[in-house]
Every structure is written in structure tokens, then in C-alpha cells.
Design a protein around this motif. Structure first.
Motif: not given
Ligand SMILES: NC(=O)c1ccc[n+]([C@@H]2O[C@H](COP(=O)([O-])OP(=O)(O)OC[C@H]3O[C@@H](n4cnc5c(N)ncnc54)[C@H](OP(=O)(O)O)[C@@H]3O)[C@@H](O)[C@H]2O)c1
Length: 263
Positions: A25, A28, A51, A80, A82, A104-106, A199-201, A204
Motif C-alpha cells: 500500500g 498513495s 496501479d 501486486a 496484497g 496500509t492496503a485495505g 482517525g481522519t487523515f 486520496p
Molecule cells: N485516510 C484516513 O483517514 C484513514 C482513516 C482510518 C484508516 N485508514 C486506513 O489506512 C490505510 C491507508 O489509507 P490511505 O488513506 O493512505 O489510503 P490510499 O491513499 O487510498 O492508499 C492506499 C494504498 O493501498 C494500495 N492498495 C489498496 N488495496 C490494495 C491491494 N489489494 N493490494 C495492494 N495495494 C493496495 C493503494 O494502491 P492501489 O490501489 O494502486 O493498489 C494505495 O497505495 C487504509 O487501510 C485505510 O482504510 C485511513
């Protein structure tokens, strides 16, 4: 297997210099910010995402953060999924020596009223979040050296839920339980396992999910947070570096949310 304690080393991010970190992950948001911070600290980063365009852009950013005199090849980008253990095994194979893993993927499939969630949606979110964590752990188990660590990702909705999120949050909660159980299982290997509950960050993901299309919109939406704004991806990533670097933190789910879960 030696059960000698891992020697004490600096618990500051600088202590990660020279180590290799796989970030599943890492292309991004929080994972990308972690890659930039780690590269700046002199670590080698293996960034994983699906991507290709995002992967290429992330590799450039992470490489640009590497200090002079750091690793000869500071970043490797690998595409790949995850949740695919075979694809992840290939990542570890190509990465070579790996010290730490950050996941961090999810995905959030399965959002909506529980009565409307399909079994396929349920399987999809379990695959991406829980099986992704389990697959990473299975691969790390035999590859990481004593002193290595695995860091998973959770969110404050796991303890302060909102309607329509019961199925994805069941998977997120399971990751927290897996973290604690795995820390106990891996302690004899001298591997540490932690999770950060965010929390909220401003990432993208947030902008897409909340329909925030500008910095001004993000700032406006964050005004109601206890500290008057949402967190930055860098602030989120720094907490992952903290648990990675500190050799005496394991089995913890650490909340980093600007106080949001208190109000
Ligand atoms: N931002 C927030 O406020 C927040 C709050 C609570 C929890 N979180 C959690 O923190 C994590 C990271 O969030 P973020 O805000 O940084 O999200 P993000 O900007 O969407 O980044 C997610 C990253 O994970 C990759 N990814 C997603 N699914 C994948 C898979 N199946 N295999 C490999 N790579 C994968 C994406 O790339 P590709 O799509 O190209 O694979 C991207 O690089 C997530 O689990 C999210 O639920 C975020």
C-alpha cells in the motif's frame, strides 16, 4: 532459532537507516508518506501497489527523498495485490533481505446496511484486509530477522462505529485482534507486531470517500475535529515509523487520531 533478546539500538527513526521495509500500500496516502520518511531516514523501501502509474510516481517520490550516501538502490516498486499470497511471495522474493513490513492496503467493500451486503462483498473485504494481513505475516514469519517488525493498519471506526460500516469494520476489528495474537506467537522469533488505529487523515482515500476536491474543502471539513484540522499523511506515517523503530513495542494497537475518538 536463537531466543536471545535483540540488542538494544536507537528507538528513533534514524535507527531504521540501512534496513529494508516492504510497504504493502506504499503508492498513495499513508503508505507513500511512510516510504518518503523511511527513505529520508536512510532505509531501503519496497513499495507495493496495484496501479502501475501510481507505482511509478511513488517510486520517483521515494527515490527523491533518499539522502546522499544512503542505500545504492533506495527504492523498488512492485505491482501486486496484497490479498494474493502468491503475488506477495514474489514481492518478498524480489525484495531480497527484508527487515520490516508495513501494511496500509485495505478495501472498504461491504459498506452499507448489513441486510444488503452480499457474501461476495464480505469475502472481498475479508480478503483485502484480514487475509492480506495474514498472508503478509505468513511470508514475514520465515523471512524477517530477529528485531524485525510487522505493522498493520486499523481505524477509529473500529471503536466508534458509524452506521453502514458493520461488515468492513468486522474485518478491521479482526486485524486488531490478529495483531495482538500474532505478537504473542512471534515474540519467540523476536519479531514485533503492532497496528496503528487512525482517525481522519488527508489522503486520496479520504478525499475520494468524503467528496473533498480541494485543500480548502479538506480544511473546512476538518474544522470540527478537536485540533481544528484533519491529520496529514506524514503525521500518520510517522506513527508507523515509531513502532517499527522502537524495539520494545509489540502487540499494541496505537490510536493516532488528533483526539477524535474522545469526543
Ligand atoms: N485516510 C484516513 O483517514 C484513514 C482513516 C482510518 C484508516 N485508514 C486506513 O489506512 C490505510 C491507508 O489509507 P490511505 O488513506 O493512505 O489510503 P490510499 O491513499 O487510498 O492508499 C492506499 C494504498 O493501498 C494500495 N492498495 C489498496 N488495496 C490494495 C491491494 N489489494 N493490494 C495492494 N495495494 C493496495 C493503494 O494502491 P492501489 O490501489 O494502486 O493498489 C494505495 O497505495 C487504509 O487501510 C485505510 O482504510 C485511513
Amino acid at each position: 532459532m536463537s531466543t536471545a533478546p535483540v540488542p538494544v539500538r536507537s528507538p528513533l527513526p534514524a535507527g531504521l537507516a540501512g534496513s529494508t521495509v516492504v510497504i504493502i500500500g506504499g503508492t498513495s496516502g499513508i503508505g507513500l508518506a511512510a516510504g518518503v520518511l523511511l527513505s529520508g531516514a536512510g532505509a531501503r523501501v519496497v513499495a507495493v501497489g496495484r496501479d502501475q502509474a501510481r507505482l511509478a510516481a511513488a517510486v520517483d517520490l521515494v527515490r527523491g527523498a533518499a539522502p546522499a550516501g544512503g542505500p545504492a538502490d533506495p527504492v523498488l516498486g512492485l505491482s501486486a495485490d496484497g490479498s494474493d499470497e502468491v503475488a506477495l511471495a514474489e514481492v518478498f522474493e524480489r525484495a531480497g533481505h527484508v527487515d520490516h513490513v508495513l501494511v496500509t492496503a485495505g478495501g472498504l467493500s461491504g459498506a452499507g446496511p448489513v441486510t444488503e451486503v452480499s457474501h461476495d462483498d464480505f469475502r472481498s473485504v475479508l480478503d483485502s484486509r484480514l487475509w492480506g494481513a495474514i498472508a503478509a505475516a505468513r511470508l514475514a514469519a520465515t523471512r524477517l530477522p530477529a528485531g524485525g517488525s510487522i505493522t498493520f493498519t486499523s481505524g477509529t471506526y473500529a471503536i466508534r462505529p458509524v452506521p453502514g460500516m458493520s461488515v468492513p469494520l468486522a474485518a478491521v476489528g479482526a486485524v486488531e485482534t490478529f495483531t495482538r495474537a500474532l505478537a504473542v506467537e512471534f515474540a519467540a522469533k523476536r519479531l514485533r507486531v503492532n497496528a496503528i488505529r487512525y482517525g481522519t487523515f488527508d489522503t486520496p482515500l479520504l478525499r475520494t470517500m468524503a467528496g473533498l476536491d480541494s485543500d480548502a474543502a479538506v480544511a473546512k471539513a476538518g474544522e470540527g475535529a478537536p485540533l481544528g484540522r484533519f491529520g496529514t499523511a506524514e503525521e500518520a506515517a510517522a506513527s508507523a515509523l515509531f513502532v517499527m523503530a522502537n524495539n520494545y513495542v509489540t502487540g499494541q494497537v496505537i490510536t493516532v487520531d488528533g483526539g477524535q475518538s474522545l469526543v
